[in-house]
Design an enzyme around this catalytic site. Sequence first.
Site, short mmCIF file in Angstrom:
data_model
loop_
_atom_site.label_atom_id
_atom_site.label_comp_id
_atom_site.label_asym_id
_atom_site.label_seq_id
_atom_site.Cartn_x
_atom_site.Cartn_y
_atom_site.Cartn_z
N GLY A 17 9.36 1.38 10.89
CA GLY A 17 8.50 0.96 12.17
C GLY A 17 8.77 1.89 13.28
O GLY A 17 8.41 1.38 14.45
N ARG A 96 1.38 -0.37 0.94
CA ARG A 96 0.69 -0.89 -0.21
C ARG A 96 -0.63 -0.14 0.19
O ARG A 96 -1.21 -0.07 1.03
CB ARG A 96 0.50 -2.39 0.06
CG ARG A 96 1.73 -2.96 -0.43
CD ARG A 96 1.36 -4.40 -0.47
NE ARG A 96 2.71 -5.31 -0.66
CZ ARG A 96 3.12 -5.63 -1.71
NH1 ARG A 96 2.64 -4.90 -2.82
NH2 ARG A 96 4.33 -6.11 -1.69
N HIS A 114 0.37 10.17 7.87
CA HIS A 114 0.71 10.67 6.64
C HIS A 114 1.63 11.80 7.03
O HIS A 114 1.11 12.89 7.65
CB HIS A 114 -0.34 10.74 5.73
CG HIS A 114 0.24 11.28 4.33
ND1 HIS A 114 1.15 10.41 3.45
CD2 HIS A 114 0.52 12.51 3.88
CE1 HIS A 114 1.39 11.27 2.41
NE2 HIS A 114 1.11 12.44 2.63
C1 GRF Z 1 6.27 8.02 8.28
O1 GRF Z 1 6.60 9.14 7.78
C2 GRF Z 1 4.68 8.11 7.95
O2 GRF Z 1 4.06 9.39 8.14
C3 GRF Z 1 4.63 7.40 6.71
O3 GRF Z 1 5.80 6.48 6.36
C4 GRF Z 1 6.83 6.85 7.45
C5 GRF Z 1 7.02 5.61 8.44
O4 GRF Z 1 8.08 5.86 9.00
N1 GRF Z 1 3.30 6.76 6.32
P1 GRF Z 1 8.19 4.64 10.18
O5 GRF Z 1 8.26 3.22 9.44
O6 GRF Z 1 7.06 4.57 11.18
O7 GRF Z 1 9.55 5.01 10.73
#
Ligand code: GRF
Length: 201
Positions: A17, A96, A114
């Site tokens: 998070g 998901r 992403h």
């Molecule tokens: C991030 O690298 C985001 O780009 C990807 O999942 C990761 C989540 O990290 N979708 P966090 O839970 O926000 O620390």
Amino acid sequence: MATPQALKLAILISGRGSNFQAIHQAIVNKKLTAEIKLVLSDQAQAAGLDYARQHQLPTLVIEKQAQESRSAFDQRLQTAIDASGANWVVLAGYMRLLSPEFVRHYQGRVINIHPSLLPKFPGLRAQRQALAAGEEKSGCTVHFVDEGCDTGPIIAQREVPVLADDTEESLSARILTQEHQLYPEVLQKIADGKIEFKARG
Ligand code: GRF
């Protein structure tokens, strides 16, 4: 161009998070005019939930039952999100795929971040994919969510170099720093009515 709107966010997480925290910090620091209506996790153990609780943000855990279909599960998410009063759904490490029904219900109001320069390297472990492909640069992408995996219309990207001695961890950390800046910035542009969703076709 859309008129300015107060963003009411439902943030969906599955783990750490840190992007959710960056968004919350931007709100606290008055760099983002938005309100977090709900932090929703499909994992009861998600570390991001602890942060949310410490900051008195509304949290909810909805775990998928063994025989439950994706549509039925997402219907439960949708009911909770709508009840919270949120008008935007922000995926922040939510692991998901969403059902077509869910995506249609919130079309143009669901965004994701992403860790690659999409359309390159969708899916899992994008940083490792970039390293394996010998890329000289990588980065992160904020995009609208459609029914595919990391395929929706791109809103904004931030680049970072890939260094010769990078590991998956070091590259991920460099990209993550950019993620934490880009996601709140994009949300503020949405709040300012500067970003408009146009369905493909
Ligand atoms: C991030 O690298 C985001 O780009 C990807 O999942 C990761 C989540 O990290 N979708 P966090 O839970 O926000 O620390």
